[in-house]
Design an enzyme around this catalytic site. Structure first.
Site, mmCIF file in Angstrom:
data_model
loop_
_atom_site.group_PDB
_atom_site.id
_atom_site.type_symbol
_atom_site.label_atom_id
_atom_site.label_comp_id
_atom_site.label_asym_id
_atom_site.label_seq_id
_atom_site.Cartn_x
_atom_site.Cartn_y
_atom_site.Cartn_z
ATOM 1 N N HIS A 194 -4.396 1.914 7.282
ATOM 2 C CA HIS A 194 -2.987 2.172 6.961
ATOM 3 C C HIS A 194 -2.324 2.703 8.228
ATOM 4 O O HIS A 194 -2.972 3.389 9.033
ATOM 5 C CB HIS A 194 -2.835 3.255 5.880
ATOM 6 C CG HIS A 194 -3.307 2.850 4.526
ATOM 7 N ND1 HIS A 194 -4.103 3.654 3.746
ATOM 8 C CD2 HIS A 194 -3.092 1.729 3.810
ATOM 9 C CE1 HIS A 194 -4.355 3.046 2.598
ATOM 10 N NE2 HIS A 194 -3.761 1.873 2.612
ATOM 11 N N ASP A 206 -0.515 5.216 8.513
ATOM 12 C CA ASP A 206 -0.521 6.684 8.596
ATOM 13 C C ASP A 206 -1.821 7.239 9.174
ATOM 14 O O ASP A 206 -1.993 8.444 9.296
ATOM 15 C CB ASP A 206 -0.162 7.347 7.258
ATOM 16 C CG ASP A 206 -1.234 7.204 6.183
ATOM 17 O OD1 ASP A 206 -2.287 6.601 6.447
ATOM 18 O OD2 ASP A 206 -1.012 7.714 5.067
ATOM 19 N N CYS A 251 -2.713 11.559 3.836
ATOM 20 C CA CYS A 251 -3.056 10.637 2.733
ATOM 21 C C CYS A 251 -2.883 11.312 1.387
ATOM 22 O O CYS A 251 -2.596 10.670 0.390
ATOM 23 C CB CYS A 251 -4.522 10.214 2.802
ATOM 24 S SG CYS A 251 -4.970 9.339 4.279
ATOM 25 N N GLU A 261 0.819 -1.225 0.000
ATOM 26 C CA GLU A 261 0.000 0.000 0.000
ATOM 27 C C GLU A 261 0.850 1.271 0.000
ATOM 28 O O GLU A 261 0.355 2.365 0.268
ATOM 29 C CB GLU A 261 -0.949 -0.013 1.213
ATOM 30 C CG GLU A 261 -1.915 -1.187 1.232
ATOM 31 C CD GLU A 261 -3.214 -0.944 0.448
ATOM 32 O OE1 GLU A 261 -3.757 0.154 0.516
ATOM 33 O OE2 GLU A 261 -3.674 -1.889 -0.236
#
Ligand code: SUG
Length: 465
Positions: free
Chosen positions: A251, A253, A374, A175
């Site tokens: 994710h 993040d 993102c 990813e």
């Protein structure tokens, strides 16, 4: 070596919509079927770029992909004498595939690729691996377009190496930079590469999330580190906390952001909790000789749920000239008493590396689970790298003005799920992207332009993405 960090933000595409495509992404599921505003989404993204550029941060842009991806719909067997008929058949027989083919998800460029700066690689070039995004079909179709765009921009093979996305199927699900953080003393010095994965195919006794999919594999992270020529001593692999994934941290993040010697993270970001944070600090000291400035937020102050709701950790950390970091946070953080209270305390604490917070209204992207971090892909570039880029992507006020004007002329104010079948949306998007390739001096890059170039007036060929 003089290096600067450049943030490449994704320009939101004209088909931005809410289709609820991402299981495990709480905002995407909650907003399924709502009416979006592509114009507002793109302008919100550009407003962030404009504000950060005005503050003196190096800022660049990556273009949207061609959507709806009619070639992919044909590849899936939807048939028609022309593209409008293909859309109509997909809307009738497989609306979920039309939605997937129309997603503007390439805007979240933190998932475009993993990037390793030239100073950290074996051959002294900057390495990029486009993410294969295999976990979700609407995202898996991005890899081919991303590779083409990155190869066009990072065209100097003496300086840059743009790999193919990883092949090998589910075991190598990747990813991109959303699960990778480079920590270091300076941008040019040795860096510690923190790779965070959701699951390991070898399953070394680790338990995974129960409700939601873990997208990134350890095996993919290891392969990226190997092909980029990162030495073993400079890489650290940690597993996401399964409870975090189940709370909507699809994710890393979403729960952790790092920049140079600063790591801002939640206590339940990683499996192993405190030990994992200790390990990062220890390895950081080994690689850089310095001390990591860790801001570890306890559950008792900001719960996982509140962190996911506000996207506190999906912030950007940027260096301030006087020392310390600027936190670029979503507006949702300011509206949360809990998060605002926590950040106010950080700012008042002289020991805390966070010294300023800037909030941005990115609501259109946030409603699909995409915050400030993102929307950007970080690249550490040397001065000469910047002038070798193969397109006009580094922003200045003139380019920002042109892009804002372009959005206002081409984008719809609103888009409802039923509009995805509208053939004029396809025409409008292609007109917009065709003009964009001129503004960004990208050359023909989109599949529809290839067809137009080889046989003017012909309808799209029966090619997959
Ligand atoms: O992959 N949302 C994206 C959000 C990606 C955020 N990126 C980072 N955290 N780096 C995703 O889940 C939703 C699309 C929709 O439902 O219409 C979507 O793809």
């Amino acid at each position: 070596m003089d290096c600067i960090e450049v943030n490449f933000d994704g320009l939101v595409g004209p088909t931005h919509n809410y289709a609820g495509l991402s299981r495990g992404n709480v905002a995407s599921s909650a907003n399924r079927g709502h009416v979006s505003s592509p114009r507002r989404a793109a302008l919100q993204g550009l407003a962030k770029m404009r504000a950060l550029h005005a503050r003196g941060f190096a800022q660049a842009v990556l273009p949207p992909h061609e959507r709806p991806a009619v070639g992919w719909l044909r590849h899936l067997g939807f048939h028609g004498r022309n593209d409008a008929e293909v859309l109509a058949e997909a809307a009738r027989r497989g609306p979920e595939w039309l939605a997937a083919a129309s997603s503007a998800s390439a805007m979240w460029t933190a998932n475009a690729a993993t990037v390793t700066p030239a100073g950290d690689t074996r051959d002294g070039r900057l390495h990029l691996t486009p993410a294969n995004l295999l976990a979700m079909p609407h995202r898996a179709i991005e890899a081919k377009g991303t590779t083409a765009i990155l190869r066009r921009i990072f065209c100097d093979a003496g300086r840059f190496c743009v790999h193919d996305a990883l092949s090998g199927g589910d075991a190598l699900a990747d990813e991109g930079a959303a699960n990778h953080t480079r920590l270091g003393w300076g941008q040019g010095g040795p860096g510690l590469h923190l790779f965070v994965y959701g699951r390991s195919v070898a399953a070394r006794g680790e338990s995974g999330p129960r409700s939601f999919p873990a997208r990134q594999t350890l095996e993919a992270s290891e392969a990226v580190a190997r092909r980029h020529g990162i030495s073993e001593a400079n890489a650290l692999y940690l597993q996401q906390h399964p409870e975090a994934v189940d709370a909507g941290v699809f994710h890393n993040d979403v729960i952790c952001v790092g920049h140079l010697d600063t790591l801002f993270t939640h206590e339940r970001a990683f499996s192993g909790g405190e030990n994992a944070h200790g390990e990062i600090g220890r390895r950081f000291a080994e690689v850089t000789g310095g001390r990591l400035r860790l801001v570890r937020v306890p559950e008792s102050r900001v719960s996982l749920k509140e962190a996911v709701r506000t996207y506190l950790f999906n912030s950007q950390l940027l260096d301030l000239p006087g020392g310390g970091c600027l936190l670029v946070a979503p507006e949702e953080c300011r509206r949360s008493d809990v998060v605002r209270g926590y950040l106010d305390e950080c700012l008042a604490d002289p020991e805390c590396p966070l010294v300023e917070v800037l909030h941005f209204d990115l609501r259109e992207s946030m409603r699909n689970g995409g915050g400030p971090a993102c929307l950007r892909l970080r690249m550490v570039l040397r001065g000469e790298d910047l002038v070798s880029l193969g397109a006009r992507v580094v922003v200045d006020n003139v380019l920002l003005g042109e892009l804002e004007d372009w959005v206002r002329r081409h984008y719809r104010e609103t888009l409802a799920p039923a509009d995805l079948a509208d053939p004029s949306l396809l025409e409008e998007s292609r007109r917009a992207l065709d003009e964009l390739t001129g503004i960004l001096r990208l050359g023909w890059i989109y599949p529809f332009q290839g067809i137009a170039a080889s046989a003017p007036g012909r309808v799209a060929a029966d090619a997959g993405e």
